[in-house]
Scaffold this active site. Structure first.
Site, PDB file in Angstrom:
ATOM      1  N   GLY A  57      23.262  -8.030  57.095  1.00 31.06           N
ATOM      2  CA  GLY A  57      24.336  -7.240  57.695  1.00 31.06           C
ATOM      3  C   GLY A  57      25.555  -7.253  56.803  1.00 31.06           C
ATOM      4  CB  CYS A  84      20.973 -11.360  53.637  1.00 33.84           C
ATOM      5  SG  CYS A  84      22.379 -11.041  52.574  1.00 33.84           S
ATOM      6  CE1 TYR A  85      27.428 -11.707  59.225  1.00 34.33           C
ATOM      7  CE2 TYR A  85      25.688 -11.738  60.871  1.00 34.33           C
ATOM      8  CZ  TYR A  85      27.020 -11.834  60.542  1.00 34.33           C
ATOM      9  OH  TYR A  85      27.945 -12.063  61.531  1.00 34.33           O
ATOM     10  CG  HIS A 175      17.899  -8.121  51.531  1.00 35.07           C
ATOM     11  ND1 HIS A 175      18.106  -7.745  52.834  1.00 35.07           N
ATOM     12  CD2 HIS A 175      19.110  -8.437  51.027  1.00 35.07           C
ATOM     13  CE1 HIS A 175      19.392  -7.822  53.119  1.00 35.07           C
ATOM     14  NE2 HIS A 175      20.033  -8.241  52.035  1.00 35.07           N
ATOM     15  CD  GLU A 177      14.629  -7.085  54.069  1.00 34.24           C
ATOM     16  OE1 GLU A 177      14.048  -8.171  53.958  1.00 34.24           O
ATOM     17  OE2 GLU A 177      15.848  -6.988  54.281  1.00 34.24           O
ATOM     18  CB  SER A 228       7.430  23.069  65.494  1.00 35.63           C
ATOM     19  OG  SER A 228       6.881  21.907  64.893  1.00 35.63           O
ATOM     20  N   GLY A 229       4.161  23.569  64.957  1.00 29.72           N
ATOM     21  CA  GLY A 229       3.244  23.661  63.816  1.00 29.72           C
ATOM     22  C   GLY A 229       3.439  22.477  62.879  1.00 29.72           C
ATOM     23  N   GLY A 230       4.480  21.668  63.136  1.00 27.13           N
ATOM     24  CA  GLY A 230       4.714  20.471  62.324  1.00 27.13           C
ATOM     25  C   GLY A 230       3.840  19.312  62.799  1.00 27.13           C
ATOM     26  CB  VAL A 231       3.020  16.096  61.130  1.00 29.61           C
ATOM     27  CG1 VAL A 231       2.154  14.885  61.437  1.00 29.61           C
ATOM     28  CG2 VAL A 231       2.539  16.751  59.848  1.00 29.61           C
ATOM     29  CG  ASP A 232       6.895  14.350  63.744  1.00 29.40           C
ATOM     30  OD1 ASP A 232       6.002  13.805  63.065  1.00 29.40           O
ATOM     31  OD2 ASP A 232       8.085  14.375  63.422  1.00 29.40           O
ATOM     32  CB  SER A 233       5.489  19.244  67.930  1.00 32.89           C
ATOM     33  OG  SER A 233       5.087  20.178  66.967  1.00 32.89           O
ATOM     34  CB  SER A 234       0.506  19.003  65.551  1.00 31.82           C
ATOM     35  OG  SER A 234       1.145  20.172  65.139  1.00 31.82           O
ATOM     36  CE  LYS A 374       6.594  13.287  59.386  1.00 27.57           C
ATOM     37  NZ  LYS A 374       7.109  14.330  60.278  1.00 27.57           N
TER      38      LYS A 374
END
Ligand code: XMP
Length: 518
Positions: A57, A84-85, A175, A177, A228-234, A374
């Site tokens: 942080g 870290c923090y 870090h 990560e 929408s034809g996009g990945v998420d809504s599909s 995603k």
């Protein structure tokens, strides 16, 4: 609530907290990020984590009023890893000392040398001497809390790796990560192993649980999903359909600003392959009519946004008894909206989705992807059998080709643009570059230029090509195609698409440019 072993990440505001969650999900560990302000003793008890991570942080624990974890984090009896923090706050709370600066700030790469005895957290570390890590700290621990010992040091952090082995408390100054700590993933693996995680988080189990959850939430009510034809809504639509079958109806708003054959492909896939009831709202006339003569980018977006909501509402209103609206909200959107800074979502989605619609229509939300990143949505899509070519599609903006047609939009220009864009993407696919690129598209420029073809003079449109690499669309670099590729592509476009006689390649990064032209 998930039935998996759960790891809690308490967020103290680091820029890279999401990466901690990524590393853990890669290990099939279920984790959630919660800002420290929301984590009190009662929350901890109900969350029942099997282990806790304190993120980094920007604040200084030496400042009065700086963020703290709840007191009972230390008495739950579960392993804790402070970063870290997170390390500093752990030391401070447990009786150590943290000091600011004094020439020991470290930013960037550093080498950590092993000290003390072997620590299970560091299995696989130091096999070839000192390890590279990524540091970013002004403050440093100057006295350990009782019970802690040092297991690694760097020039600027004498207490780079510390642990109280009896209590399973671990604290590192760097870090693990980020990619610049090459063995960071191994450190996380060691941590979750010693905390007893079995790696029980997988897409197959997620699919089953999500389906059960959707059924429990929705019962026998109807759900509308804007496709929408996009990945998420599909992916959301296919998952919900698997859960509740014909109780789901999808509404696909076709604004006439889609790419070549796109509307047909979406309709075919959802109606024929998946048998999902689908309303194809073919409203090209309406959208193009209202956009006629409009050239200002913001005005275009506003018109499209307003019409989209009107049209969606009109068609959705025809579905009797619908009580739920499905949305492809992802975990980064969720984190963003409850983020450390509490800021509003500024992510890509805020431009377009059906914001405000649920309230306006009195619908409740179904958001089956809100725990996923995603790439996990893509994995779920594969699990659900969506075609690979569909899952790896580049993002496409809600306003569609309207913002790839600077200046006034005409049907003629849109037709030319669709064909040229298809040739460009065909070239990219043929050269095996599609998956290396975040987004690639053509834009038809608001000018005509002179050319010569055969024996004749031409006076046609110029085309702009854009291709960028990016992680999240917030910043981007132009893609370094070879000159051979660019030359071949320009030739193909001009030969195959009537109406284009000149091709430019856009070498602007973002910032200062944006990815889209408008
Ligand atoms: P810019 O042009 O802002 O684009 O650099 C960043 C990313 O966002 C997408 N984009 C949009 N997506 N509705 C969307 O759904 C929009 O209005 C919109 N504007 C830009 C763009 O394609 C890129 O991926």
């Amino acid at each position: 609530m998930s039935t998996h072993d759960r790891l809690l990440i308490i967020d103290f505001g680091s820029q890279v907290t999401q990466l901690i969650a990524r590393r853990l999900r890669e290990l099939n560990v279920y984790c959630e990020i919660h800002p420290y302000q929301n984590v009190d003793d009662a929350f901890l008890t109900s969350f029942a984590p099997k282990a806790i991570i304190f993120s980094g942080g920007p604040d200084s624990v030496t400042r009065a009023g700086s963020p703290r974890p709840p007191a009972n984090a230390f008495t739950l009896g579960v392993p804790i890893l402070g970063i870290c923090y997170g390390q500093q706050v752990m030391m401070q709370e447990l009786g150590g000392l943290v000091e600011s600066g004094h020439g020991t700030a470290e930013f960037g790469r550093a080498k950590v040398t092993e000290s003390g005895t072997k620590l299970p957290l560091l299995d696989g570390w130091f096999t070839n001497g000192p390890e590279q890590v990524w540091m970013s700290h002004g403050d440093h621990v100057s006295r350990l809390a009782p019970g802690f010992e040092v297991y690694g040091t760097s020039p600027g952090a004498p207490f780079a790796i510390t642990a109280d082995v009896a209590r399973n408390f671990f604290a590192v100054q760097f870090h693990p990560e980020v990619h610049h700590t090459p063995r960071g993933a191994q450190l996380y693996k060691n941590f979750v192993t010693l905390a007893g995680f079995t790696g029980d988080w997988s897409m197959a189990s997620y699919r089953e649980e999500a389906i059960a959850k959707i059924r429990a939430q929705v019962g026998d009510k109807k759900v509308i999903c804007g496709l929408s034809g996009g990945v998420d809504s599909s992916v959301a639509a296919v998952l919900i359909h698997e859960a509740i079958g014909d109780q789901l109806t999808c509404v696909f708003v076709d604004h006439g600003l889609l790419r070549l054959n796109e509307a047909e492909e979406v309709v075919k896939m959802f109606r024929d392959t998946y048998n999902i009831p689908l309303i194809h709202a073919d409203e090209a006339e309406l959208f193009l009519g209202e956009l006629d003569g409009v050239s200002d980018p913001e005005t275009k977006r506003k018109i499209i946004g307003r019409l989209f909501i009107d049209v969606f509402q009109k068609y959705a209103g025809e579905i009797e008894g619908a009580e739920y609206l499905a949305q492809g909200t992802l975990y980064p959107d969720v984190i963003e909206s409850v983020s450390f800074s509490g800021g509003p979502s500024v992510t890509i989605k805020s431009h377009h989705n059906v914001g405000g619609l649920p309230e306006k229509m009195g619908l409740k939300l179904v958001e089956p992807l809100r725990e996923l990143f995603k790439d996990e949505v893509r994995a779920l899509g594969r699990e659900l059998g969506l075609p690979a070519s569909f899952i790896s599609r580049h993002p496409f903006p809600g306003p569609g080709l309207a913002i790839r047609c600077p200046g006034e939009i005409t049907r003629e220009k849109l037709d030319i643009l669709r064909k040229a864009d298809a040739v460009y993407l065909d070239q990219i696919r043929k050269h095996g570059l599609y998956d290396d690129i975040w987004q690639a598209f053509a834009a038809i420029l608001p000018m005509r230029t002179v050319g010569v073809m055969g024996d004749g003079r031409t006076y046609d449109y110029a085309l702009g090509l854009r291709a960028v690499t990016s992680v999240d669309g917030m910043t981007a670099d132009y893609y370094p195609f070879t000159h051979d590729f660019l030359g071949e592509t320009a030739t193909r476009i001009i030969n195959e698409v009537r109406g284009i006689n000149r091709v430019f390649y856009d070498c602007t990064s973002k910032p200062p440019g944006t990815i889209e032209l408008e």
